[in-house]
Design a protein around this motif. Structure first.
Motif, PDB file in Angstrom:
ATOM      1  N   ASP A 366      44.901  44.775  60.563  1.00 14.72           N
ATOM      2  CA  ASP A 366      45.657  45.252  61.733  1.00 14.72           C
ATOM      3  C   ASP A 366      45.590  44.245  62.876  1.00 14.72           C
ATOM      4  OD1 ASP A 366      46.632  47.659  60.963  1.00 14.72           O
ATOM      5  OD2 ASP A 366      45.047  48.879  61.869  1.00 14.72           O
ATOM      6  N   ARG A 367      44.404  43.719  63.108  1.00  7.22           N
ATOM      7  CA  ARG A 367      44.196  42.898  64.305  1.00  7.22           C
ATOM      8  C   ARG A 367      44.554  41.425  64.113  1.00  7.22           C
ATOM      9  NH1 ARG A 367      40.314  45.041  68.015  1.00  7.22           N
ATOM     10  NH2 ARG A 367      41.136  43.422  69.374  1.00  7.22           N
ATOM     11  N   PHE A 368      44.419  40.926  62.875  1.00  9.34           N
ATOM     12  CA  PHE A 368      44.702  39.502  62.639  1.00  9.34           C
ATOM     13  C   PHE A 368      45.944  39.347  61.756  1.00  9.34           C
ATOM     14  CE2 PHE A 368      39.940  39.270  63.107  1.00  9.34           C
ATOM     15  CZ  PHE A 368      39.935  38.566  64.306  1.00  9.34           C
ATOM     16  N   THR A 369      46.926  38.591  62.269  1.00 11.97           N
ATOM     17  CA  THR A 369      48.099  38.323  61.422  1.00 11.97           C
ATOM     18  C   THR A 369      47.785  37.189  60.453  1.00 11.97           C
ATOM     19  OG1 THR A 369      48.895  36.959  63.234  1.00 11.97           O
ATOM     20  CG2 THR A 369      49.916  39.136  62.975  1.00 11.97           C
ATOM     21  N   VAL A 370      46.848  36.328  60.850  1.00 13.13           N
ATOM     22  CA  VAL A 370      46.376  35.263  59.954  1.00 13.13           C
ATOM     23  C   VAL A 370      44.856  35.324  59.960  1.00 13.13           C
ATOM     24  CG1 VAL A 370      46.174  32.750  59.633  1.00 13.13           C
ATOM     25  CG2 VAL A 370      48.338  33.740  60.442  1.00 13.13           C
ATOM     26  N   LEU A 371      44.265  35.283  58.777  1.00 18.74           N
ATOM     27  CA  LEU A 371      42.808  35.237  58.658  1.00 18.74           C
ATOM     28  C   LEU A 371      42.505  34.542  57.332  1.00 18.74           C
ATOM     29  CD1 LEU A 371      40.143  36.174  60.009  1.00 18.74           C
ATOM     30  CD2 LEU A 371      40.273  38.242  58.639  1.00 18.74           C
ATOM     31  N   GLU A 372      42.248  33.235  57.420  1.00 20.51           N
ATOM     32  CA  GLU A 372      42.120  32.434  56.190  1.00 20.51           C
ATOM     33  C   GLU A 372      40.933  31.504  56.277  1.00 20.51           C
ATOM     34  OE1 GLU A 372      46.904  31.681  55.778  1.00 20.51           O
ATOM     35  OE2 GLU A 372      45.544  29.953  55.858  1.00 20.51           O
ATOM     36  N   SER A 373      40.195  31.443  55.200  1.00 23.14           N
ATOM     37  CA  SER A 373      39.105  30.478  55.114  1.00 23.14           C
ATOM     38  C   SER A 373      39.700  29.066  55.222  1.00 23.14           C
ATOM     39  CB  SER A 373      38.402  30.716  53.774  1.00 23.14           C
ATOM     40  OG  SER A 373      37.820  29.555  53.330  1.00 23.14           O
ATOM     41  N   VAL A 374      39.006  28.149  55.940  1.00 23.60           N
ATOM     42  CA  VAL A 374      39.624  26.836  56.187  1.00 23.60           C
ATOM     43  C   VAL A 374      39.327  25.818  55.089  1.00 23.60           C
ATOM     44  CG1 VAL A 374      39.657  27.098  58.695  1.00 23.60           C
ATOM     45  CG2 VAL A 374      37.690  26.016  57.614  1.00 23.60           C
ATOM     46  N   SER A 375      38.401  26.129  54.207  1.00 23.49           N
ATOM     47  CA  SER A 375      38.038  25.106  53.218  1.00 23.49           C
ATOM     48  C   SER A 375      37.883  25.712  51.823  1.00 23.49           C
ATOM     49  CB  SER A 375      36.714  24.459  53.639  1.00 23.49           C
ATOM     50  OG  SER A 375      36.145  23.763  52.572  1.00 23.49           O
TER      51      SER A 375
END
Ligand code: HEM
Length: 399
Positions: A366-375
């Motif tokens: 709900d709160r994050f439109t993007v949430l991705e591990s960077v590596s």
């Protein structure tokens, strides 16, 4: 010859090919470095965990923690066999039945939202943060701390203490410096709970520690050491595992963004995602049992008094149980998984942890439109028993 050395960090960071070789070539395998028999097939793991008379839990804690056990005077429930196990299990179970847990729903959502508010006030509405240290390690500890009645300011210390205690399982591979850190954490966690016990004894509150101090099991009060042990067990059992489930989930989503997209589009798929993640890469990889007599398992004789290591992570990948077992399938909906164990010690917190994971995912999406591990490179915890990322830098955007 099958190469599976749980003390080798390259094995623990990617254990699944090693488990597959064990299942194929040596379903009951002698593991030199741990001096125990690893059990890799679903059916055999089920047999071991269901038969507490032959496969005793009494040495579980001593094997895991050794001389670093913060409360060595008495064993916690996870390390007790029947009939003693039942006395404490009944008491603790009453506090964890769904009826007692369900109403925590909005409190748990609030905890997730508050952590995200903190992240946004620290990092702004987009950027990077460490998912493990700023969310997943704090979320379950806050939930369990709330339930137990412990100090929220100590949340980060709890994560360090519990990580150090769990890493005591690898003590044979450590030098004096690392061992001194583990020793210090063991002393600190005990000192913390002793003080809390004394405080609650003097002025009880409406929390679980006060409840345990007051409670009677089979007409007997719990001793101070039993209360300390139970609280520490709930913290170890309830914090690290759920933290790791969330960390594991986002560590894997980098390589399967389509799964996250599907779940984002339809939140009703979140429970299926959690269930399959628990199977695919669970937070508890193995358990410890000791034989009370000589026994034959899958054609291998195991002597009396031997250490037996049921590999939950391997059972969950058994191709005879799960088709295409090495793949993550969102719609698999496995009917059974081994991630919470089986038999008399079946996880007390399975309902709570599934509920926490579901609510956390809903709030995060709900709160994050993007949430991705960077590596792609994940540094996994230094433990063959517990599995989870040590840290997980993620990039984020808010809605
Ligand atoms: C994803 C999260 C979790 C996983 C994967 C997990 C896994 C397990 C496993 C495999 C066992 C069996 C141990 C054995 O047979 O020797 C267990 C037992 C236990 N778990 Fe969990 N657990 C989780 C969450 C929790 C939570 C949230 C709590 C409580 C706050 C909890 C408390 C316990 C306790 C007290 C036991 C010991 C039960 C007994 O000895 O009768 N666990 N857990």
């Amino acid at each position: 010859m099958v190469s599976y050395d749980p003390l080798d960090s390259s094995v623990t960071s990617h254990p699944y090919p090693h488990y597959a070789a064990l299942r194929d070539m040596a379903r009951v395998a002698w593991i030199e470095s741990l001096e125990g028999y690893a059990i890799s097939k679903w059916d055999d793991v089920l047999d071991v965990l269901s038969n507490g008379k032959v496969f005793s839990s009494a040495q579980f804690w001593p094997v895991l923690l050794g001389e670093y056990d913060p409360v060595p005077e008495v064993q916690p429930m996870i390390s007790l066999d029947p009939p003693h196990h039942i006395r404490i299990r009944k008491l603790a179970n009453a506090a964890f039945v769904p009826g007692r847990i369900k109403h925590l729903d909005s409190q748990i959502r609030d905890i997730a939202n508050e952590l995200i508010d903190d992240i946004i006030s620290k990092h702004g509405t987009s950027g990077e943060f460490d998912f493990v240290w700023e969310f997943s390690a704090l979320f379950p500890v806050t939930v369990v701390a709330d339930i137990l009645g412990v100090d929220l300011e100590k949340r980060v210390s709890f994560k360090h203490w519990v990580d150090d205690l769990l890493s005591a399982g690898n003590r044979a591979a450590y030098g004096p410096e690392r061992l001194a850190v583990i020793q210090k954490s063991s002393e600190d966690i005990r000192a913390y709970f002793e003080k809390l016990y004394e405080d609650r004894l003097a002025s009880p509150k409406d929390d679980m520690i006060s409840g345990f101090i007051k409670a009677e099991a089979d007409g007997q009060k719990l001793s101070k050491e039993e209360v300390l042990n139970l609280a520490i067990l709930l913290l170890i059992g309830g914090v690290e595992t759920t933290t790791n489930l969330l960390g594991i989930t986002f560590a894997h989503m980098r390589s399967m963004p389509e799964v996250l997209d599907e779940v984002r589009a339809d939140y009703s798929k979140i429970p299926s995602m959690i269930e399959e993640m628990l199977r695919f890469d669970g937070p508890v990889q193995m358990l410890f049992r000791h034989t009370t007599k000589e026994v034959e398992l899958a054609g291998t004789k195991i002597p009396k008094g031997a250490l037996v290591l049921p590999l939950l992570g391997s059972a969950n990948h058994d191709e005879e149980m799960f088709e295409d077992s090495e793949s993550f399938k969102l719609d698999r909906n496995p009917k059974k998984i081994m991630s919470f164990g089986q038999g008399p010690h079946f996880c007390l917190g399975s309902y709570l942890s599934r509920m926490e994971a579901k609510l956390a995912l809903e709030v995060l999406l709900d709160r994050f439109t993007v949430l991705e591990s960077v590596s792609d490179d994940v540094e996994w915890m230094d433990s063959y028993f517990a599995r989870g990322p040590k840290s997980l830098p993620v990039k984020f955007e808010t809605s």
